[in-house]
Enzyme design. Structure first.
Site, PDB file in Angstrom:
ATOM      1  N   ASP A  81       0.824  -1.215   0.000  1.00 11.74           N
ATOM      2  CA  ASP A  81       0.000   0.000   0.000  1.00 11.74           C
ATOM      3  C   ASP A  81       0.857   1.264   0.000  1.00 11.74           C
ATOM      4  O   ASP A  81       0.689   2.143  -0.842  1.00 11.74           O
ATOM      5  CB  ASP A  81      -0.890   0.036   1.250  1.00 11.74           C
TER       6      ASP A  81
ATOM      7  N   TYR B 167      -8.426   4.355  -1.658  1.00 16.05           N
ATOM      8  CA  TYR B 167      -8.529   4.371  -0.194  1.00 16.05           C
ATOM      9  C   TYR B 167      -8.728   5.796   0.332  1.00 16.05           C
ATOM     10  O   TYR B 167      -8.182   6.749  -0.195  1.00 16.05           O
ATOM     11  CB  TYR B 167      -7.252   3.782   0.401  1.00 16.05           C
TER      12      TYR B 167
END
Length: 247
Positions: free
Chosen positions: A148, A242
């Site tokens: 991520d 996100y």
């Protein structure tokens, strides 16, 4: 020499706001156990003021704000943050002449000169990330959190001494070929970058977290790497999906 008091008011306001942010963000380094004593530093590029806010004959010099050298974190204030040009030279910023910028200023300045997308730089001496740096070993991407945030391994940069822009050159050369906002400078410690100082501080916190977790995992055996296709998918989602839109 550039005199802060002689710059256009909008530029002075931008410098003051950057000083406030950088002073406040320094508190995150000891709070997250990323530094000891007076080690470590945060800097931020002074944002560009809209041309419409400047007079026809007014210009904004390229500047950044950084921690003064050897000053205790408890004593840092916005007013004590040092203002420098992108050559690493302190301007007449209203602080005493004896208040010198961080010993890592040349490295920060080099990064700003050669990476236009970078608006913040952090150097820490966090225990686990620095332990990986001591071994000159990249942190392998074995966690979804790493995919991520770093888009792969946290890379290692070359060994370089403080005193000139050698560290900055190593940071730029390493990060130009990596999606990671963090680099472990060999036998020195982590440096992180971001669009602003807050993002660079976040990267420093995350770097220490994954350095510690992967170290612990290795005590039980060698953790398997995440497949590159999955790393790419996770990185794309975290960077583009996100969180809250516009945040």
């Amino acid at each position: 020499m550039i005199r802060l008091s002689a710059l256009p008011e909008p530029v002075r306001e931008a410098v003051a706001a950057a000083r406030e942010r950088v002073a406040a963000l320094h508190a995150e380094l000891p709070r997250n156990e990323l530094v000891v004593w007076t080690a470590g530093n945060v800097s931020e590029r002074v944002p560009t003021v809209e041309a419409a806010r400047l007079g026809a004959d007014e210009e904004q010099p390229a500047l950044f704000v950084i921690k003064p050298s050897g000053v205790s974190y408890d004593e840092l204030t916005a007013e004590s943050m040092v203002v420098c040009t992108l050559d690493g030279e302190k301007i007449d910023d209203g602080t005493p002449e004896t208040l010198t910028p961080s010993s890592d200023t040349a490295a920060h300045a080099y990064v700003y000169r050669h990476m236009d997308e970078v608006g913040g730089v952090v150097h820490a001496h966090s225990t686990y990330a620095t332990a990986w740096a001591a071994r000159s070993e990249p942190i392998p991407c074995v966690l979804t959190m790493m995919a991520d945030e770093f888009g792969g391994d946290v890379p290692v940069g070359p060994f370089a001494l403080i005193g000139d822009d050698s560290i900055g050159r190593g940071i730029v050369e390493t990060l130009r070929t990596s999606r990671s906002p963090a680099v472990l400078m060999a036998q020195h410690g982590p440096f992180t970058v971001g669009a602003g100082a807050k993002q660079a501080v976040k990267a420093a916190v995350m770097c220490e977290e994954v350095a510690r977790t992967v170290h612990v995992a290795r005590q039980l055996g060698e953790p398997p790497r995440i497949d590159q296709g999955q790393v790419d998918s996770l990185f794309d989602r975290y960077q583009n999906v996100y969180g809250q839109k516009g945040a």
